[in-house]
Design a protein around this motif. Sequence first.
Motif, PDB file in Angstrom:
ATOM      1  N   ASP A 117      -6.623 -20.892  51.085  1.00 20.69           N
ATOM      2  CA  ASP A 117      -7.399 -21.785  52.240  1.00 20.69           C
ATOM      3  C   ASP A 117      -6.652 -23.124  52.569  1.00 20.69           C
ATOM      4  O   ASP A 117      -6.038 -23.758  51.876  1.00 20.69           O
ATOM      5  N   ALA A 118      -6.626 -23.385  53.865  1.00 23.69           N
ATOM      6  CA  ALA A 118      -6.072 -24.716  54.494  1.00 23.69           C
ATOM      7  C   ALA A 118      -6.631 -25.885  53.736  1.00 23.69           C
ATOM      8  O   ALA A 118      -5.716 -26.918  53.428  1.00 23.69           O
ATOM      9  N   GLU A 119      -7.865 -25.899  53.583  1.00 20.71           N
ATOM     10  CA  GLU A 119      -8.648 -27.153  52.944  1.00 20.71           C
ATOM     11  C   GLU A 119      -8.054 -27.275  51.441  1.00 20.71           C
ATOM     12  O   GLU A 119      -8.284 -28.153  50.750  1.00 20.71           O
ATOM     13  N   MET A 121      -4.933 -26.370  50.327  1.00 25.88           N
ATOM     14  CA  MET A 121      -3.513 -26.478  50.179  1.00 25.88           C
ATOM     15  C   MET A 121      -3.169 -27.810  49.538  1.00 25.88           C
ATOM     16  O   MET A 121      -2.167 -27.673  48.490  1.00 25.88           O
ATOM     17  N   GLU A 122      -3.484 -28.995  49.855  1.00 32.50           N
ATOM     18  CA  GLU A 122      -3.004 -30.016  49.352  1.00 32.50           C
ATOM     19  C   GLU A 122      -3.274 -29.926  47.753  1.00 32.50           C
ATOM     20  O   GLU A 122      -2.503 -30.508  46.959  1.00 32.50           O
ATOM     21  N   GLU A 160       4.423 -17.300  59.582  1.00 33.50           N
ATOM     22  CA  GLU A 160       3.656 -18.086  58.477  1.00 33.50           C
ATOM     23  C   GLU A 160       4.574 -18.682  57.612  1.00 33.50           C
ATOM     24  O   GLU A 160       4.375 -19.321  56.788  1.00 33.50           O
ATOM     25  N   THR A 163       6.279 -21.587  58.632  1.00 36.31           N
ATOM     26  CA  THR A 163       5.206 -22.733  58.534  1.00 36.31           C
ATOM     27  C   THR A 163       4.966 -23.316  57.219  1.00 36.31           C
ATOM     28  O   THR A 163       5.061 -24.210  56.803  1.00 36.31           O
ATOM     29  N   TYR A 167       5.783 -26.877  55.442  1.00 34.46           N
ATOM     30  CA  TYR A 167       4.607 -27.486  55.025  1.00 34.46           C
ATOM     31  C   TYR A 167       5.030 -27.991  53.425  1.00 34.46           C
ATOM     32  O   TYR A 167       4.648 -29.097  53.050  1.00 34.46           O
TER      33      TYR A 167
END
Length: 252
Positions: A117-119, A121-122, A160, A163, A167
């Motif tokens: 999930d994008a949230e 990734m960090e 994808e 990207t 990232y």
Amino acid sequence: MSNFLARRMNSAGASCSYNPNYGLSGFSSPSYVRNPRQGCVRVFAVNYDPEKMFKRPPETGLIARRMTHKMMEQNKEFASQMQRAKDDIRRQVLTRREARNPPDDGLELIEYMLNTDAEDMEFEVARCRPKLTPVFFKQLDSVIGAERFSAKPDQERLAELDTLRQYLEEAVEAVDKAVVKTASATDRLKKLLTSKDKKETILEMAAANEIDQALVDLLQQNIDAAKAAEQTGPAEFMEKVKVAVSKYLVTV
């Protein structure tokens, strides 16, 4: 008043006096009493309410004070509900992250990152940083090249992968810089929390330009960890320290 009394007042130079305490202790009714020595009538006030019909008026502003108190109680309850909701969301996020195990294989790690999930990734980049080596990036480049030059390239998957490559490269660089700052922030936080006079230490750190975002973020991480472990006392203590430190935080 009788004619006789009026003549006595006019002839004797009668005077009237008024009791200054009239009306201060309940409902009073004026009364006229003749002074036989001076030949005058003195007017004074007495408390006269034998039936207790006249009571003190209600205090003004009572409704407003009760409404204010009620609103304050509602605000406290609302703030408590919001905090519980935040704690529930935090626990759900931690549970979701702990349920996933990043693989060691490079190709599997690529798919693992694509399905994150994008949230998260960090967080995953920070957790998987030791695995994001130059060898991994070579494998990622090979996968991108194979997809790009295939007979029927999947443009969506290719986008994808591109990207993800961009990232991860930027995120790894940011993590490496943050590690250096965090290492310094860890020493500063340890010095602050173990100091006897924390106010004096904060002033010294502010004068030495040792209060930065990395220190505040590290404090917040420790607060979150304490709350997750249900250590209310240490969490509240560090929140107070964070508030004091944040007063001297200069952001550019």
